[in-house]
Design an enzyme around this catalytic site. Structure first.
Site, PDB file in Angstrom:
ATOM      1  N   ASP A  88      -1.449  -1.669  -2.825  1.00 22.36           N
ATOM      2  CA  ASP A  88      -2.163  -0.644  -2.435  1.00 22.36           C
ATOM      3  C   ASP A  88      -1.419   0.235  -1.706  1.00 22.36           C
ATOM      4  O   ASP A  88      -2.147   1.269  -1.123  1.00 22.36           O
ATOM      5  CB  ASP A  88      -3.743  -1.070  -1.943  1.00 22.36           C
ATOM      6  CG  ASP A  88      -4.558  -1.270  -2.979  1.00 22.36           C
ATOM      7  OD1 ASP A  88      -4.472  -0.866  -4.125  1.00 22.36           O
ATOM      8  OD2 ASP A  88      -5.540  -2.163  -2.443  1.00 22.36           O
ATOM      9  N   LYS A  91      -2.238   4.110  -1.805  1.00 19.54           N
ATOM     10  CA  LYS A  91      -3.599   4.495  -1.116  1.00 19.54           C
ATOM     11  C   LYS A  91      -3.386   5.225   0.269  1.00 19.54           C
ATOM     12  O   LYS A  91      -4.188   6.102   0.747  1.00 19.54           O
ATOM     13  CB  LYS A  91      -4.635   3.221  -0.658  1.00 19.54           C
ATOM     14  CG  LYS A  91      -5.371   2.759  -1.848  1.00 19.54           C
ATOM     15  CD  LYS A  91      -6.324   1.662  -1.413  1.00 19.54           C
ATOM     16  CE  LYS A  91      -7.217   1.013  -2.702  1.00 19.54           C
ATOM     17  NZ  LYS A  91      -8.250  -0.021  -2.231  1.00 19.54           N
ATOM     18  N   HIS A 117      -3.402   6.168  -7.343  1.00 20.80           N
ATOM     19  CA  HIS A 117      -2.807   5.347  -6.167  1.00 20.80           C
ATOM     20  C   HIS A 117      -1.825   4.205  -6.793  1.00 20.80           C
ATOM     21  O   HIS A 117      -0.866   4.197  -6.149  1.00 20.80           O
ATOM     22  CB  HIS A 117      -3.805   4.758  -5.302  1.00 20.80           C
ATOM     23  CG  HIS A 117      -4.544   3.517  -5.975  1.00 20.80           C
ATOM     24  ND1 HIS A 117      -5.551   3.347  -6.424  1.00 20.80           N
ATOM     25  CD2 HIS A 117      -4.173   2.221  -5.657  1.00 20.80           C
ATOM     26  CE1 HIS A 117      -6.157   2.244  -6.719  1.00 20.80           C
ATOM     27  NE2 HIS A 117      -5.031   1.324  -6.287  1.00 20.80           N
TER      28      HIS A 117
HETATM   29 FE   LIG Z   1      -5.667  -0.681  -6.128  1.00 25.18          FE
END
Ligand SMILES: [Fe+2]
Length: 266
Positions: A88, A91, A117
């Protein structure tokens, strides 16, 4: 064999030993450097967003339990750990930060932005491709779905990298069992039901079967208890809400002599 031959062999062995020793030291330093690079990157995630830092560690914990149960080799397990921990990172991109921290419902435009993302994460990690060739590809693929309806590329079935298929299950499991700003934490049985419902649609069916097997479920449940206990509670935490990132993993850490650093992992 003459005395000169013996002296020549001894000198050769000494030189060879010296070269081997220098190579060994070089490799050890390279290993420490790569570990330090990854830990710095993880520190940057924590510094920007502690909730994401805690989430990715929990995902790594669950993904490694699944990977170990599947009998993957150490190289694959390390790859799964890295992809879990950085899945992630996209993000944190400036263009998405406000969207992820806005408690209101996403507009269609924001939803499209959020869907960038995985690719943004792969771009952040691009300089590491020479050292970890599968990292960017795995991160880019963590929202692909087994039936081909995922994003960003709509990859289908085994065209999705194996590590990303493992991370996808662990990521969804954690998203369901941990409270988020837009959803409450749900129980273990609700989460396992959701994973079962995604069998052959969102998730690799063989991995789902393994994830739902009794030994894996027991280990996941045990890990959930440890992870929740490891997260400091400042007194105003609601159920399942993360306050800080627990230090629970890192397969890449070189082991200190005479100790088993991996034992620190939950
Ligand atoms: Fe994700």
């Amino acid at each position: 064999m003459t005395m000169n031959d013996i002296v020549a062999l001894s000198v050769g062995a000494a030189i060879g030993g010296g070269v081997a020793y220098r190579e060994h030291r070089f490799l050890c330093r390279a290993e420490r450097l790569s570990a330090a690079t990854l830990e710095s990157l993880l520190n940057a995630i924590d510094a920007n967003d502690a909730t994401t830092g805690a989430h990715v560690r929990r995902v790594a914990t669950y993904a490694l339990i699944l990977g170990e149960a599947a009998g993957y080799d150490e190289r694959t397990l390390r790859s799964i750990e890295r992809i879990s921990l950085f899945h992630d990172i996209g993000k944190l991109h400036e263009a998405l930060t406000d969207i992820f921290h806005d408690p209101s419902t996403l507009t269609p435009e924001e939803r499209r932005a959020v869907m960038t993302h995985p690719q943004r994460g792969a771009e952040v990690l691009a300089p590491l491709v020479a050292f970890y060739p599968d990292l960017g590809k795995g991160v880019a693929a963590h929202h692909e779905r087994w039936d081909g309806t995922g994003y960003p590329r709509g990859l289908k079935g085994k065209r999705i990298p194996l590590a990303a298929r493992v991370v996808s299950i662990a990521d969804s499991f954690d998203a369901i069992t941990h409270r988020r700003r837009y959803s409450r934490a749900r129980s273990l049985s609700e989460a396992t039901q959701a994973i079962a419902d995604g069998r052959g649609k969102q998730f690799d069916p063989e991995l789902v079967d393994l994830f739902l097997s009794q030994p894996v479920r027991s280990r996941i449940e045990e890990a959930m208890c440890r992870v929740n206990a490891a997260e400091p509670d400042t007194g105003n935490r609601r159920h399942g809400e993360t306050q800080a990132a627990p230090d629970i993993t890192f397969r890449w850490r070189p082991r200190a002599r005479g100790s088993r650093s991996r034992d620190r992992r939950t």
